[in-house]
Write a protein that holds these residues in place. Structure first.
Motif, PDB file in Angstrom:
ATOM      1  N   GLU A  73     -54.865  32.630  16.308  1.00 39.34           N
ATOM      2  CA  GLU A  73     -55.477  32.467  17.629  1.00 39.34           C
ATOM      3  C   GLU A  73     -54.335  32.290  18.629  1.00 39.34           C
ATOM      4  O   GLU A  73     -53.664  31.262  18.637  1.00 39.34           O
ATOM      5  CB  GLU A  73     -56.400  31.259  17.641  1.00 39.34           C
ATOM      6  N   VAL A  74     -54.086  33.308  19.442  1.00 35.04           N
ATOM      7  CA  VAL A  74     -52.924  33.311  20.326  1.00 35.04           C
ATOM      8  C   VAL A  74     -53.267  32.562  21.608  1.00 35.04           C
ATOM      9  O   VAL A  74     -54.033  33.044  22.446  1.00 35.04           O
ATOM     10  CB  VAL A  74     -52.475  34.750  20.638  1.00 35.04           C
ATOM     11  N   GLN A  75     -52.679  31.387  21.754  1.00 33.07           N
ATOM     12  CA  GLN A  75     -52.942  30.556  22.922  1.00 33.07           C
ATOM     13  C   GLN A  75     -51.799  29.577  23.114  1.00 33.07           C
ATOM     14  O   GLN A  75     -50.902  29.478  22.277  1.00 33.07           O
ATOM     15  CB  GLN A  75     -54.260  29.784  22.742  1.00 33.07           C
ATOM     16  N   GLY A  76     -51.801  28.867  24.233  1.00 29.18           N
ATOM     17  CA  GLY A  76     -50.837  27.815  24.477  1.00 29.18           C
ATOM     18  C   GLY A  76     -49.400  28.309  24.502  1.00 29.18           C
ATOM     19  O   GLY A  76     -49.092  29.416  24.944  1.00 29.18           O
ATOM     20  N   ASP A  77     -48.506  27.475  23.979  1.00 27.87           N
ATOM     21  CA  ASP A  77     -47.083  27.818  23.984  1.00 27.87           C
ATOM     22  C   ASP A  77     -46.768  29.098  23.210  1.00 27.87           C
ATOM     23  O   ASP A  77     -45.925  29.890  23.659  1.00 27.87           O
ATOM     24  CB  ASP A  77     -46.261  26.654  23.427  1.00 27.87           C
ATOM     25  N   PRO A  78     -47.387  29.350  22.043  1.00 27.85           N
ATOM     26  CA  PRO A  78     -47.100  30.616  21.352  1.00 27.85           C
ATOM     27  C   PRO A  78     -47.395  31.837  22.216  1.00 27.85           C
ATOM     28  O   PRO A  78     -46.639  32.817  22.200  1.00 27.85           O
ATOM     29  CB  PRO A  78     -48.014  30.557  20.124  1.00 27.85           C
ATOM     30  N   LEU A  79     -48.484  31.789  22.980  1.00 24.31           N
ATOM     31  CA  LEU A  79     -48.794  32.892  23.890  1.00 24.31           C
ATOM     32  C   LEU A  79     -47.696  33.039  24.942  1.00 24.31           C
ATOM     33  O   LEU A  79     -47.283  34.159  25.280  1.00 24.31           O
ATOM     34  CB  LEU A  79     -50.151  32.642  24.564  1.00 24.31           C
ATOM     35  N   TYR A  80     -47.220  31.913  25.452  1.00 23.51           N
ATOM     36  CA  TYR A  80     -46.154  31.934  26.459  1.00 23.51           C
ATOM     37  C   TYR A  80     -44.917  32.626  25.905  1.00 23.51           C
ATOM     38  O   TYR A  80     -44.373  33.560  26.525  1.00 23.51           O
ATOM     39  CB  TYR A  80     -45.828  30.498  26.881  1.00 23.51           C
ATOM     40  N   TYR A  81     -44.448  32.184  24.743  1.00 25.48           N
ATOM     41  CA  TYR A  81     -43.221  32.757  24.176  1.00 25.48           C
ATOM     42  C   TYR A  81     -43.393  34.243  23.848  1.00 25.48           C
ATOM     43  O   TYR A  81     -42.471  35.039  24.068  1.00 25.48           O
ATOM     44  CB  TYR A  81     -42.824  31.993  22.914  1.00 25.48           C
ATOM     45  N   HIS A  82     -44.549  34.598  23.336  1.00 25.80           N
ATOM     46  CA  HIS A  82     -44.819  35.990  22.964  1.00 25.80           C
ATOM     47  C   HIS A  82     -44.835  36.897  24.192  1.00 25.80           C
ATOM     48  O   HIS A  82     -44.136  37.927  24.244  1.00 25.80           O
ATOM     49  CB  HIS A  82     -46.163  36.045  22.230  1.00 25.80           C
ATOM     50  N   ASP A  83     -45.614  36.529  25.197  1.00 23.85           N
ATOM     51  CA  ASP A  83     -45.695  37.353  26.406  1.00 23.85           C
ATOM     52  C   ASP A  83     -44.378  37.373  27.168  1.00 23.85           C
ATOM     53  O   ASP A  83     -43.957  38.415  27.688  1.00 23.85           O
ATOM     54  CB  ASP A  83     -46.809  36.825  27.320  1.00 23.85           C
ATOM     55  N   ALA A  84     -43.702  36.212  27.249  1.00 20.55           N
ATOM     56  CA  ALA A  84     -42.424  36.154  27.959  1.00 20.55           C
ATOM     57  C   ALA A  84     -41.400  37.067  27.305  1.00 20.55           C
ATOM     58  O   ALA A  84     -40.598  37.718  27.989  1.00 20.55           O
ATOM     59  CB  ALA A  84     -41.910  34.724  28.005  1.00 20.55           C
ATOM     60  N   ALA A  85     -41.417  37.159  25.976  1.00 16.29           N
ATOM     61  CA  ALA A  85     -40.486  38.041  25.267  1.00 16.29           C
ATOM     62  C   ALA A  85     -40.721  39.498  25.635  1.00 16.29           C
ATOM     63  O   ALA A  85     -39.776  40.250  25.918  1.00 16.29           O
ATOM     64  CB  ALA A  85     -40.630  37.841  23.758  1.00 16.29           C
ATOM     65  N   ASN A  86     -41.979  39.910  25.647  1.00 16.79           N
ATOM     66  CA  ASN A  86     -42.291  41.303  25.977  1.00 16.79           C
ATOM     67  C   ASN A  86     -41.988  41.618  27.436  1.00 16.79           C
ATOM     68  O   ASN A  86     -41.489  42.707  27.759  1.00 16.79           O
ATOM     69  CB  ASN A  86     -43.756  41.609  25.663  1.00 16.79           C
ATOM     70  N   LEU A  87     -42.255  40.669  28.325  1.00 14.95           N
ATOM     71  CA  LEU A  87     -41.945  40.871  29.743  1.00 14.95           C
ATOM     72  C   LEU A  87     -40.441  40.984  29.960  1.00 14.95           C
ATOM     73  O   LEU A  87     -39.973  41.842  30.728  1.00 14.95           O
ATOM     74  CB  LEU A  87     -42.515  39.720  30.572  1.00 14.95           C
ATOM     75  N   PHE A  88     -39.692  40.146  29.284  1.00 17.21           N
ATOM     76  CA  PHE A  88     -38.238  40.193  29.406  1.00 17.21           C
ATOM     77  C   PHE A  88     -37.690  41.509  28.845  1.00 17.21           C
ATOM     78  O   PHE A  88     -36.806  42.134  29.444  1.00 17.21           O
ATOM     79  CB  PHE A  88     -37.631  39.004  28.665  1.00 17.21           C
ATOM     80  N   ALA A  89     -38.230  41.947  27.720  1.00 14.65           N
ATOM     81  CA  ALA A  89     -37.796  43.218  27.133  1.00 14.65           C
ATOM     82  C   ALA A  89     -38.116  44.395  28.047  1.00 14.65           C
ATOM     83  O   ALA A  89     -37.396  45.406  28.054  1.00 14.65           O
ATOM     84  CB  ALA A  89     -38.458  43.414  25.772  1.00 14.65           C
ATOM     85  N   ASP A  90     -39.187  44.271  28.846  1.00 13.37           N
ATOM     86  CA  ASP A  90     -39.569  45.329  29.782  1.00 13.37           C
ATOM     87  C   ASP A  90     -38.787  45.269  31.084  1.00 13.37           C
ATOM     88  O   ASP A  90     -39.043  46.070  32.001  1.00 13.37           O
ATOM     89  CB  ASP A  90     -41.073  45.236  30.093  1.00 13.37           C
ATOM     90  N   GLY A  91     -37.886  44.294  31.222  1.00 19.56           N
ATOM     91  CA  GLY A  91     -37.092  44.178  32.437  1.00 19.56           C
ATOM     92  C   GLY A  91     -37.825  43.555  33.603  1.00 19.56           C
ATOM     93  O   GLY A  91     -37.442  43.780  34.765  1.00 19.56           O
TER      94      GLY A  91
END
Length: 478
Positions: free
Chosen positions: A36-54
């Motif tokens: 269940e993707v929520q809370g801090d794990p969601l933050y780290y996951h989405d932030a990683a993809n956003l950073f990789a996308d520039g």
């Protein structure tokens, strides 16, 4: 000086790393998938993809829910930056990041083995790696996608480089230690305290004039320096003391400069996008706001946190640095009005963190972060066993006149930080490497009592009872 590790030692270390990876992947697929993707794990996951996308470092929640790009630094960047590595090659799903996190945890197992070798010899290194491979405290956070994984990896490297510095005592060794502390702070901001409580005293107590002579980066083999040193006149001794302190201060500057330079890109980036200064994280105010209120100062949640506390603080600013200051001021106002209760609250926080205050309640509370109760219970009992063994290990190292400071400073810093915010099992994770290493010293000593004389794991027997400054031998690798 410990001899060169044998091929057998490296094979055993690789085996323990393979076991560690297997345990982590079993836990992932048997317990944590699908997640269940929520809370801090969601933050780290989405932030990683956003950073990789520039796309920089926005608040992933705002972008996902409200389609607004709001600059954010709720968490330090290392965890998401590491998770961005698989994202760059197309591995972008939550499961991809979970598997990669398990690989990072496995890497920490290897570093633990190398550190154990430096602390007390080859056998201790293998025991430390074996414990790190299977002890729940070292892997329970990996598939959760939390900052504790990168924190454990960073603090394991800090311990390894601290002992490496103690053996070599060079400027490069000090600088590498400073970079490792920076990495730890970029994983969890409170670990910046290691610069004060570990690096500074470690460098200042290092006495280069007492070390054996060197050839290049290695110590020479043969007679200790004390046996070959010529008597000095009073002026010569004074000059030697001055030179020694000049070198120590120079190494301290090297460590500090390396640490600052490693953190600088993130801090400068934050200073250009927030209205209030933010250097590592903009999340301190939020954390203080959920942990300094009536329900966390008494009652069943004493020493923990309560999200209702922050909901009661009305009209927070939208801009993240201003919100950080706003919540910090609200928390400090509450703290100032309840100073008399701080000792009780601090003790409860430290007790929760180390499984000594309401441990079974804490296991139930940990389920809010998706930790299975059964695994947490096994981890809690294992922790008690390891802490008892760690006390024995610390006594043994003290008797051998070996370096203890790194293995005590890390739990100390973690405990201090916990008393300032709140107590929870996962905060303990970044100090688990020190507990495991101290316990490994005790278990390896027990093993040695049943090992035939002359047989040692992976190399020559360590000069365990000789002070580090008097040990000489073959050059070390790893």
């Amino acid at each position: 000086m410990i001899g060169r590790p044998s091929r057998r030692w490296w094979l055993l270390l690789g085996l323990f790393m393979a076991v560690g990876l297997g345990v982590r992947l079993w836990y992932l697929f048997a317990w944590m998938h699908p997640a269940e993707v929520q809370g801090d794990p969601l933050y780290y996951h989405d932030a990683a993809n956003l950073f990789a996308d520039g796309r920089g470092w926005p608040d992933p929640y705002e972008l996902r829910l409200n389609k607004r790009y709001v600059p954010d630094a709720q968490h330090p960047p290392l965890t998401s930056a590491l998770l961005a590595l698989p994202s760059l090659v197309g591995l972008r799903t939550f499961l991809d990041h979970q598997v990669f996190s398990c690989l990072l945890g496995t890497l920490a197992v290897g570093i633990m083995g190398l550190t154990g070798r430096r602390v007390a010899g080859p056998a201790t290194g293998l025991v430390a790696a074996g414990i790190a491979a299977v002890y729940p405290g070292m892997w329970i956070n990996d598939p959760l996608l939390m900052s504790e994984t990168s924190g454990i990896l960073a603090t394991s490297a800090v311990l390894w480089l601290a002992y490496r510095f103690w053996e070599r005592r060079g400027y490069l060794d000090a600088a590498l230690l400073g970079v490792a502390v920076a990495a730890a702070a970029l994983a969890r901001a409170e670990l910046a305290l290691l610069g004060v409580f570990l690096v500074t005293p470690l460098v200042l107590i290092a006495r280069p004039e007492d070390a054996p002579p060197r050839i290049g980066w290695r110590r020479s083999v043969g007679t200790p320096a004390a046996a070959t040193a010529k008597p000095r006149a009073a002026g010569g001794r004074l000059a030697g003391i001055v030179a020694s302190w000049r070198r120590r201060l120079g190494m301290l500057v090297a460590a500090g400069a390396a640490c600052v330079l490693a953190i600088a890109p993130w801090s400068i980036y934050n200073l250009t996008r927030f209205s209030e200064p933010e250097y590592l994280s903009s999340g301190l105010g939020t954390t203080l706001a959920v942990t300094h209120c009536e329900t966390t100062y008494s009652g069943p949640h004493l020493g923990w946190w309560d999200f209702d506390c922050i909901l009661a603080i009305e009209n927070p600013p939208t801009e993240r640095s201003e919100r950080d200051v706003f919540y910090r001021e609200a928390a400090f106002t509450y703290i100032d009005a309840h100073k008399g209760e701080l000792p009780k609250v601090a003790a409860a926080r430290a007790g929760r963190t180390w499984g000594l205050f309401r441990p079974w309640q804490q296991v139930r509370l940990d389920t809010v972060e998706l930790r299975p109760v059964g695994v947490s219970q096994v981890g809690m009992v294992s922790l008690w066993v390891l802490m008892a063994a760690a006390v024995v290990g610390a006594v043994l190292l003290r008797r051998r006149r070996a370096l203890l400071l790194p293995l005590l400073a890390l739990p100390g810093v973690l405990t201090l930080a916990s008393t300032m915010v709140y107590g929870t099992s996962r905060f303990r994770a970044v100090a688990e490497p020190a507990v495991v290493l101290l316990a490994a010293v005790a278990f390896a000593a027990i093993r040695s009592r049943f090992t035939p004389h002359g047989r040692h794991a992976g190399g020559r027997p360590p000069a365990a009872h000789v002070p580090a400054q008097a040990q000489v031998g073959q050059p070390e690798t790893g």
